[in-house]
Design an enzyme around this catalytic site. Structure first.
Site, PDB file in Angstrom:
ATOM      1  N   ALA B  25       0.825  -1.202   0.000  1.00  0.00           N
ATOM      2  CA  ALA B  25       0.000   0.000   0.000  1.00  0.00           C
ATOM      3  C   ALA B  25       0.866   1.262   0.000  1.00  0.00           C
ATOM      4  O   ALA B  25       0.801   2.084  -0.911  1.00  0.00           O
ATOM      5  CB  ALA B  25      -0.920  -0.034   1.212  1.00  0.00           C
ATOM      6  N   ARG B  57      -6.253  -0.871  -2.011  1.00  0.00           N
ATOM      7  CA  ARG B  57      -5.398   0.219  -1.527  1.00  0.00           C
ATOM      8  C   ARG B  57      -4.084   0.351  -2.285  1.00  0.00           C
ATOM      9  O   ARG B  57      -3.382   1.338  -2.145  1.00  0.00           O
ATOM     10  CB  ARG B  57      -5.106   0.010  -0.038  1.00  0.00           C
ATOM     11  CG  ARG B  57      -4.418  -1.320   0.250  1.00  0.00           C
ATOM     12  CD  ARG B  57      -4.283  -1.582   1.741  1.00  0.00           C
ATOM     13  NE  ARG B  57      -3.539  -2.800   2.008  1.00  0.00           N
ATOM     14  CZ  ARG B  57      -4.044  -4.019   2.018  1.00  0.00           C
ATOM     15  NH1 ARG B  57      -5.332  -4.198   1.768  1.00  0.00           N
ATOM     16  NH2 ARG B  57      -3.279  -5.055   2.283  1.00  0.00           N
ATOM     17  N   PHE B 118       8.129  -5.556  10.939  1.00  0.00           N
ATOM     18  CA  PHE B 118       9.168  -4.894  11.721  1.00  0.00           C
ATOM     19  C   PHE B 118      10.546  -5.485  11.497  1.00  0.00           C
ATOM     20  O   PHE B 118      11.551  -4.792  11.573  1.00  0.00           O
ATOM     21  CB  PHE B 118       8.823  -4.933  13.208  1.00  0.00           C
ATOM     22  CG  PHE B 118       8.049  -3.723  13.633  1.00  0.00           C
ATOM     23  CD1 PHE B 118       8.695  -2.507  13.817  1.00  0.00           C
ATOM     24  CD2 PHE B 118       6.680  -3.779  13.815  1.00  0.00           C
ATOM     25  CE1 PHE B 118       7.997  -1.376  14.179  1.00  0.00           C
ATOM     26  CE2 PHE B 118       5.962  -2.653  14.184  1.00  0.00           C
ATOM     27  CZ  PHE B 118       6.622  -1.441  14.366  1.00  0.00           C
ATOM     28  N   GLU B 119      10.600  -6.752  11.241  1.00  0.00           N
ATOM     29  CA  GLU B 119      11.900  -7.383  11.047  1.00  0.00           C
ATOM     30  C   GLU B 119      12.653  -6.690   9.901  1.00  0.00           C
ATOM     31  O   GLU B 119      13.827  -6.345  10.025  1.00  0.00           O
ATOM     32  CB  GLU B 119      11.722  -8.878  10.758  1.00  0.00           C
ATOM     33  CG  GLU B 119      13.057  -9.610  10.684  1.00  0.00           C
ATOM     34  CD  GLU B 119      12.907 -11.123  10.549  1.00  0.00           C
ATOM     35  OE1 GLU B 119      11.844 -11.597  10.110  1.00  0.00           O
ATOM     36  OE2 GLU B 119      13.872 -11.815  10.887  1.00  0.00           O
ATOM     37  N   THR B 120      11.961  -6.500   8.795  1.00  0.00           N
ATOM     38  CA  THR B 120      12.586  -5.847   7.645  1.00  0.00           C
ATOM     39  C   THR B 120      12.941  -4.395   7.962  1.00  0.00           C
ATOM     40  O   THR B 120      13.987  -3.894   7.578  1.00  0.00           O
ATOM     41  CB  THR B 120      11.633  -5.899   6.433  1.00  0.00           C
ATOM     42  OG1 THR B 120      11.268  -7.254   6.209  1.00  0.00           O
ATOM     43  CG2 THR B 120      12.288  -5.343   5.188  1.00  0.00           C
ATOM     44  N   CYS B 174      -2.328  -5.494   8.277  1.00  0.00           N
ATOM     45  CA  CYS B 174      -3.328  -4.952   7.359  1.00  0.00           C
ATOM     46  C   CYS B 174      -4.201  -6.057   6.784  1.00  0.00           C
ATOM     47  O   CYS B 174      -5.370  -5.856   6.507  1.00  0.00           O
ATOM     48  CB  CYS B 174      -2.645  -4.202   6.222  1.00  0.00           C
ATOM     49  SG  CYS B 174      -1.830  -2.711   6.814  1.00  0.00           S
ATOM     50  N   CYS B 234      21.849   4.283  22.026  1.00  0.00           N
ATOM     51  CA  CYS B 234      21.313   3.429  20.966  1.00  0.00           C
ATOM     52  C   CYS B 234      22.382   2.454  20.466  1.00  0.00           C
ATOM     53  O   CYS B 234      23.456   2.865  20.049  1.00  0.00           O
ATOM     54  CB  CYS B 234      20.810   4.289  19.811  1.00  0.00           C
ATOM     55  SG  CYS B 234      20.243   3.302  18.423  1.00  0.00           S
ATOM     56  N   CYS B 237      22.766   3.462  16.325  1.00  0.00           N
ATOM     57  CA  CYS B 237      23.403   4.682  15.824  1.00  0.00           C
ATOM     58  C   CYS B 237      24.440   5.251  16.794  1.00  0.00           C
ATOM     59  O   CYS B 237      25.327   5.982  16.362  1.00  0.00           O
ATOM     60  CB  CYS B 237      22.376   5.708  15.358  1.00  0.00           C
ATOM     61  SG  CYS B 237      21.345   6.396  16.628  1.00  0.00           S
TER      62      CYS B 237
HETATM   63 ZN   LIG Z   1      19.653   5.005  17.071  1.00  0.00          ZN
END
Ligand SMILES: [Zn+2]
Ligand SMILES: Cc1ncc(COP(=O)(O)O)c(C=O)c1O
Lengths: 393, 332
Positions: B25, B57, B118-120, B174, B234, B237
């Site tokens: 979508a 969609r 979420f994995e991707t 979805c 984090c 990052c």
């Molecule tokens: Zn981060």
């Protein structure tokens, strides 16, 4: 976690195995080599002591040099099968396509090399059937042999059904029928639980992993090659001596042992053999026989469970294949893992012809394989879990 | 011409390379918008085939694509070539995973998140932070959606904001809970507007807050997230530990011997809520369950889910198909 996948590899290993491996790596972790420095010589002694212990373990103690190390059962079997074929080609006796007899009970580490050689036209292959319980008949094996038969490659025990084959009777028949046919036995599922005597059973080549009932680490295995057999090296390279030879030297074990040894694995294997000696092979076998009997009884009492292969604890190791009505084997495996914390192995167990023979192809079956460290409670936990699963179907 | 872009901006867009990771979508709205905006090079990555339920969609596809069972990446490429023949559009039929994600985004100036799981997304976050490529997070469910721009080194990354991927089977999808076109269009449009700013060299104009939208309540909100980056905690990052790229949290797929099926399993310990999953699955197929497993026939697949979230998808031998079915119907 209840670990019932010992046919794949034993777990846990005895404490002494880890100690020996760790001590070796911390004190003698050099590359073994004859006539080398002190550490190399020490490592070499450990390797040779293990070789001797293995040779004695299968009653080949008078020719320890004919026991060579391999990296697992598959490696040993490939060394054997391809080494034989290579040797036949070298001696030029291939005007008649060499014939090989094998069985439906074989693991893919036997079947696949043979099937590929057959597909390549290098050998002619006959696969003999087992009986309804999963046993090979010496007569049937002998009947499958032809004058062109150069190799009879059979497992000592089905890794699916746990059935121990009458190799001594088969060995006698093979010798009787075919003068120089080689009798190759895959002892993956028996070595370390069942007594093996290569003399008595007239086994020419014995292949085995070191990481199953021998209690060594993964990455270990071995091959016994009787003096009457010529095997061409399949892996060529350094041997820690004889460096001036342009090709792999002729004498055993170096002929088949190019490359650095898996010394940590061999040290673990030595301790594994020590553990078996201290415990007693008989005691190990009795323990497993008692447990498998308990498991067979437990499973037989569950409505909806089908046990494949014999229902009795005789002539078998502690491996049981079964199916549960209403479930695919993979589902049962996943349920035991996720809801009961029990590790078994579903599927085809690298033995597709065996599953075809017992009518469980292609879904496969659930295989529970016990080991020396399996307890009554483990067995009961499995039987109880299967009862719950079967009831929920 | 819109003054915010101008001739110089348009020239820059013509030289930009954007990757749309996922062309469902969000991805198809975004790819459509970016192709029409004259992005010089557009790469569209997707693993799925167009299905009828997508048409509600997913604006790039039509009934012909469904009939021809075209991969979305191929259908999108064909369509967008007809929309704008001046640009270079390439569709890649691929399942993004830890081994190929870096190659998939190599050379991109920006990546648009059109992933359905979420994995991707965590994988994409690792890869983009590692290579300093901005990406724009977008996700929708029902009438709700959100978006956030990640500019490595400048703004918080996904892991600054969300610790890790939710356990399998927890998030509605979805395909089980539905999503409406308007929110998809809004989120993809927000992603594209931010993309246009970045690609025209106007990073200072980029909205650095997370935007959430609920089109049913007509509510748009901005959430300040910049402080999260400053915590310096984090793993991705701040410490440049790319755990997702290293496959430390990756799902595993195995083609099961003998059967026409693939097992998908997860490394971390979870216990799945069978009630919630079966309630969601009831919308797409008949659910059977007992204490140990839950089974549902979905399209041509038989999906069996176990207590720890692992599943056996019967009806395929392709790991990517099993992953896609899992992402769409169980949620990961
Ligand atoms: Zn981060
Ligand atoms: C009968 C049989 N042969 C050979 C093998 C191969 O041994 P490895 O796994 O050590 O290569 C196995 C192991 O599973 C086996 O069960």
């Amino acid at each position: 976690m209840t670990y019932l996948d010992n046919a794949a590899t034993t777990f846990p290993k005895p404490r002494t195995v880890h100690d020996a491996a760790s001590t070796f790596m911390q004190t003698l972790g050099a590359n073994p080599g004859r006539g080398g420095h002190r550490l190399a010589a020490g490592a070499s002694r450990m390797v040779e002591a293990t070789r001797l212990a293995l040779a004695r373990f299968v009653n080949a103690g008078s020719t320890p040099e004919r026991v060579v190390f391999a990296h697992n059962g598959t490696d040993a079997l490939n060394m054997a099968i391809k080494g034989l074929v290579h040797a036949w080609h070298r001696d030029g006796r291939t005007h008649v396509v060499p014939h090989v007899v094998t069985s439906v009970l074989e693991h893919n580490s036997v079947s696949r090399p043979l099937e590929q050689l057959a597909a390549d036209g290098v050998i002619a292959l006959t696969r003999v059937d087992c009986d309804a319980d999963g046993y090979l008949s010496p007569g049937v094996v002998a009947a499958a042999m032809t004058p062109a038969t150069r190799l009879v490659a059979l497992t000592h025990c089905s890794n699916v059904l746990g059935t121990v084959q009458p190799i001594a009777e088969i060995g006698a028949k093979v010798r009787e029928r075919g003068g120089d046919a080689v009798f190759l036995v895959d002892a993956a599922q028996t070595i370390g639980v069942e007594p093996i005597d290569v003399e008595a059973a007239q086994v020419d080549v014995l292949a085995f992993p070191g990481h199953k009932a021998l209690m060594g680490y993964p990455g270990t295995g071995g091959l016994y090659v009787a003096p009457r057999v010529e095997l061409a090296p399949w892996r060529e390279g350094g041997t820690g001596g004889d460096s001036k030879h342009p090709v792999q030297p002729g004498e055993y074990p170096h002929r088949l042992e190019g490359g650095t040894h898996n010394t940590i694995g061999i040290a673990s294997l030595k301790a594994g053999l020590g553990f078996i000696a201290a415990t007693g092979l008989d005691a190990i076998r009795q323990h497993e026989t008692r447990l498998v009997s308990r498991l067979l009884d437990g499973l037989a009492a569950v409505p909806g469970v089908t046990i494949h292969g014999p229902r009795t604890a005789q002539r078998r190791v502690a491996t049981v294949a079964f199916s549960v009505k209403g479930y695919a084997s993979q589902d049962v495996g996943a349920i035991l893992d996720t809801s009961f914390d029990i590790a078994v192995r579903p599927g085809l167990h690298c033995a597709p012809y065996c599953h075809q023979a017992i009518g469980t192809y292609p879904d496969g079956a659930v295989r529970a394989s016990l080991g020396y460290f399996t307890t009554d409670a483990d067995v009961d936990a499995l039987a109880d879990a299967i009862a719950q699963v079967a009831a929920a179907s | 011409m819109f003054g915010g872009i101008g001739p110089e901006g348009q020239r820059r867009l013509g030289q930009a390379h954007v990757v749309c990771l996922g062309c469902g979508a969000l991805g198809s709205v975004a790819a459509n918008t970016l192709a029409r905006a004259g992005i010089g090079r557009l790469t569209i990555v997707d693993r799925d085939v167009v299905e009828e339920s997508n048409l509600q969609r997913q604006v790039l596809f039509d009934e012909d694509d469904v009939r021809d069972a075209l991969p979305k990446a191929v259908a999108a490429e064909r369509r967008l070539r007809r929309v704008n023949s001046q640009i270079d559009v390439r569709g890649l039929v691929a399942d993004a995973h830890h081994a190929n994600i870096e190659a998939l985004i190599a050379g991109a100036d920006l990546v648009i998140d059109g992933a359905d799981n979420f994995e991707t997304r965590f994988l994409l976050n690792d890869a983009c932070v590692k290579h300093g490529i901005p990406w724009i997070y977008g996700a929708c469910i029902g009438s709700y959606g959100l978006s956030m721009v990640v500019i490595p080194g400048e703004t918080p990354c996904l892991r600054c904001v969300v610790e890790g991927a939710p356990p399998p089977g927890l998030t509605p999808t979805c395909d089980t809970s539905g999503v409406i076109g308007p929110v998809v269009n809004m989120i993809a449009s927000i992603q594209c507007a931010e993309a246009l700013k970045l690609l025209t060299g106007q990073a200072h104009l980029v909205n650095r807050d997370m935007v959430t939208v609920d089109v049913w309540d007509a509510r748009v909100q901005r959430m300040k997230v910049h402080a999260l980056r400053d915590l310096g905690a984090c793993p991705c990052c701040s410490h440049r530990r790319f755990e997702h790229l290293a496959a430390e949290h990756a799902s595993q797929t195995t083609t099961l011997c003998g059967r026409n099926s693939v097992q998908i399993s997860f490394p971390d310990d979870h216990t799945i809520d069978f009630d919630a999953v079966s309630a969601r699955l009831a919308a797409v197929g008949r659910v059977q369950r007992n204490a140990f497993l839950l089974r549902c026939a979905i399209d041509t697949y038989d999906v069996t889910v176990f207590r720890d979230g692992r599943a056996i998808v019967e009806g395929t031998r392709e790991p990517s198909v099993a992953r896609s079915v899992y992402a769409k119907y169980i949620g990961i």
